[in-house]
Design a protein around this motif. Structure first.
Motif, mmCIF file in Angstrom:
data_model
loop_
_atom_site.group_PDB
_atom_site.id
_atom_site.type_symbol
_atom_site.label_atom_id
_atom_site.label_comp_id
_atom_site.label_asym_id
_atom_site.label_seq_id
_atom_site.Cartn_x
_atom_site.Cartn_y
_atom_site.Cartn_z
ATOM 1 N N MET A 129 0.881 -1.156 0.000
ATOM 2 C CA MET A 129 0.000 0.000 0.000
ATOM 3 C C MET A 129 0.921 1.208 0.000
ATOM 4 O O MET A 129 1.919 1.243 0.727
ATOM 5 C CB MET A 129 -0.892 0.002 1.248
ATOM 6 C CG MET A 129 -1.879 1.157 1.286
ATOM 7 S SD MET A 129 -3.050 1.176 -0.084
ATOM 8 C CE MET A 129 -4.032 -0.255 0.314
ATOM 9 N N VAL A 130 0.600 2.198 -0.821
ATOM 10 C CA VAL A 130 1.502 3.331 -1.029
ATOM 11 C C VAL A 130 0.748 4.648 -0.881
ATOM 12 O O VAL A 130 -0.335 4.827 -1.436
ATOM 13 C CB VAL A 130 2.125 3.272 -2.449
ATOM 14 C CG1 VAL A 130 3.075 4.431 -2.684
ATOM 15 C CG2 VAL A 130 2.822 1.949 -2.691
ATOM 16 N N TRP A 131 1.350 5.554 -0.123
ATOM 17 C CA TRP A 131 0.916 6.953 -0.059
ATOM 18 C C TRP A 131 1.919 7.728 -0.904
ATOM 19 O O TRP A 131 3.125 7.623 -0.690
ATOM 20 C CB TRP A 131 0.943 7.444 1.379
ATOM 21 C CG TRP A 131 0.766 8.915 1.539
ATOM 22 C CD1 TRP A 131 1.749 9.873 1.595
ATOM 23 C CD2 TRP A 131 -0.459 9.632 1.665
ATOM 24 N NE1 TRP A 131 1.206 11.112 1.754
ATOM 25 C CE2 TRP A 131 -0.153 11.000 1.795
ATOM 26 C CE3 TRP A 131 -1.795 9.236 1.679
ATOM 27 C CZ2 TRP A 131 -1.131 11.980 1.943
ATOM 28 C CZ3 TRP A 131 -2.770 10.219 1.827
ATOM 29 C CH2 TRP A 131 -2.435 11.559 1.959
ATOM 30 N N ARG A 132 1.452 8.474 -1.881
ATOM 31 C CA ARG A 132 2.332 9.219 -2.787
ATOM 32 C C ARG A 132 2.037 10.709 -2.702
ATOM 33 O O ARG A 132 0.888 11.115 -2.593
ATOM 34 C CB ARG A 132 2.109 8.776 -4.234
ATOM 35 C CG ARG A 132 2.443 7.359 -4.497
ATOM 36 C CD ARG A 132 2.037 6.908 -5.882
ATOM 37 N NE ARG A 132 2.139 7.964 -6.865
ATOM 38 C CZ ARG A 132 2.177 7.772 -8.157
ATOM 39 N NH1 ARG A 132 2.119 6.556 -8.645
ATOM 40 N NH2 ARG A 132 2.261 8.775 -9.001
ATOM 41 N N TYR A 133 3.115 11.483 -2.787
ATOM 42 C CA TYR A 133 2.975 12.932 -2.801
ATOM 43 C C TYR A 133 4.177 13.535 -3.509
ATOM 44 O O TYR A 133 5.301 13.071 -3.316
ATOM 45 C CB TYR A 133 2.894 13.483 -1.368
ATOM 46 C CG TYR A 133 2.717 14.985 -1.313
ATOM 47 C CD1 TYR A 133 1.502 15.563 -1.632
ATOM 48 C CD2 TYR A 133 3.770 15.815 -0.975
ATOM 49 C CE1 TYR A 133 1.325 16.939 -1.598
ATOM 50 C CE2 TYR A 133 3.602 17.198 -0.936
ATOM 51 C CZ TYR A 133 2.384 17.750 -1.247
ATOM 52 O OH TYR A 133 2.210 19.109 -1.223
ATOM 53 N N GLY A 134 3.936 14.529 -4.321
ATOM 54 C CA GLY A 134 5.012 15.239 -4.993
ATOM 55 C C GLY A 134 4.926 16.719 -4.670
ATOM 56 O O GLY A 134 3.895 17.351 -4.890
ATOM 57 N N LEU A 135 6.018 17.268 -4.151
ATOM 58 C CA LEU A 135 6.080 18.690 -3.823
ATOM 59 C C LEU A 135 6.853 19.401 -4.920
ATOM 60 O O LEU A 135 8.054 19.171 -5.094
ATOM 61 C CB LEU A 135 6.781 18.898 -2.476
ATOM 62 C CG LEU A 135 7.005 20.343 -2.035
ATOM 63 C CD1 LEU A 135 5.675 21.064 -1.820
ATOM 64 C CD2 LEU A 135 7.853 20.380 -0.766
ATOM 65 N N SER A 136 6.183 20.244 -5.664
ATOM 66 C CA SER A 136 6.831 20.990 -6.736
ATOM 67 C C SER A 136 7.640 22.140 -6.145
ATOM 68 O O SER A 136 7.122 22.945 -5.375
ATOM 69 C CB SER A 136 5.782 21.553 -7.702
ATOM 70 O OG SER A 136 6.410 22.369 -8.671
ATOM 71 N N LEU A 137 8.915 22.176 -6.514
ATOM 72 C CA LEU A 137 9.799 23.268 -6.091
ATOM 73 C C LEU A 137 10.351 23.965 -7.339
ATOM 74 O O LEU A 137 11.538 24.297 -7.424
ATOM 75 C CB LEU A 137 10.919 22.725 -5.197
ATOM 76 C CG LEU A 137 10.457 22.104 -3.882
ATOM 77 C CD1 LEU A 137 11.609 21.419 -3.168
ATOM 78 C CD2 LEU A 137 9.821 23.165 -2.989
ATOM 79 N N ALA A 138 9.480 24.172 -8.317
ATOM 80 C CA ALA A 138 9.864 24.764 -9.594
ATOM 81 C C ALA A 138 10.366 26.196 -9.416
ATOM 82 O O ALA A 138 9.962 26.892 -8.484
ATOM 83 C CB ALA A 138 8.674 24.744 -10.555
#
Length: 167
Positions: A105-114
């Protein structure tokens, strides 16, 4: 000196360096896998969660995955996916998915630091805390729907309250 003050002194604010310092400060077990990746083990109330944070310079995104092993019976997979969808309808800072091949089971998150944006220690701590609290909150529902004859709607009733504990 606070964790935030530690980083205001230096000018190298690589996000994985910040996460490594946070992990050391929290006394979490961790391994700096590469310059751009760290893996940690964080104890929750239900289990120990494996967290990996990776910096992807090509798209300027700090990616977090928080996983735990889960091997539900094939006959319950439809209901598990239903509960995952219901959980994702209630969360805003990430999403659950099930990696059947790895039985995770996976919790995914991406934080954009563009654009050269920087992540601060408080922001990273918040990301990690959200991942752990999300897993803690929905773990009982995932287990219930996988191992009992409870419907997805009934299983979600155990996830109504916020989870409390240490993360």
């Amino acid at each position: 000196m606070s964790l935030a003050e530690d980083f205001l002194i230096g000018d190298d604010l690589h996000p994985i360096d910040l996460v490594e310092t946070l992990a050391a400060d929290q006394q979490w077990e961790f391994d700096r896998v590469t310059e751009n990746q760290i893996a940690m083990a964080v104890e929750g109330l239900w289990r120990t969660y494996a967290l990996t944070l990776a910096w992807a310079p090509q798209d300027e995104t700090l990616r977090l995955i928080c996983t735990f092993e889960m091997e539900p019976p094939v006959t319950r997979m439809g209901d598990l996916y239903d509960v995952i969808n219901r959980a994702n309808d209630q969360v805003w800072t990430g999403a659950f998915t099930y990696w059947a091949e790895q039985k995770l089971m996976v919790w995914r998150y991406g934080l954009s630091l563009a654009g050269g944006a920087l992540a601060g220690p408080e922001q990273l701590n918040h990301m990690i805390s959200d991942a752990i609290s999300g897993c803690e909150r929905y773990y009982p529902a995932f287990q219930m729907v996988s191992w009992t004859d409870q419907s997805p709607a009934e299983a979600m009733k155990v996830a109504i309250a916020e989870a409390y504990g240490r993360a």
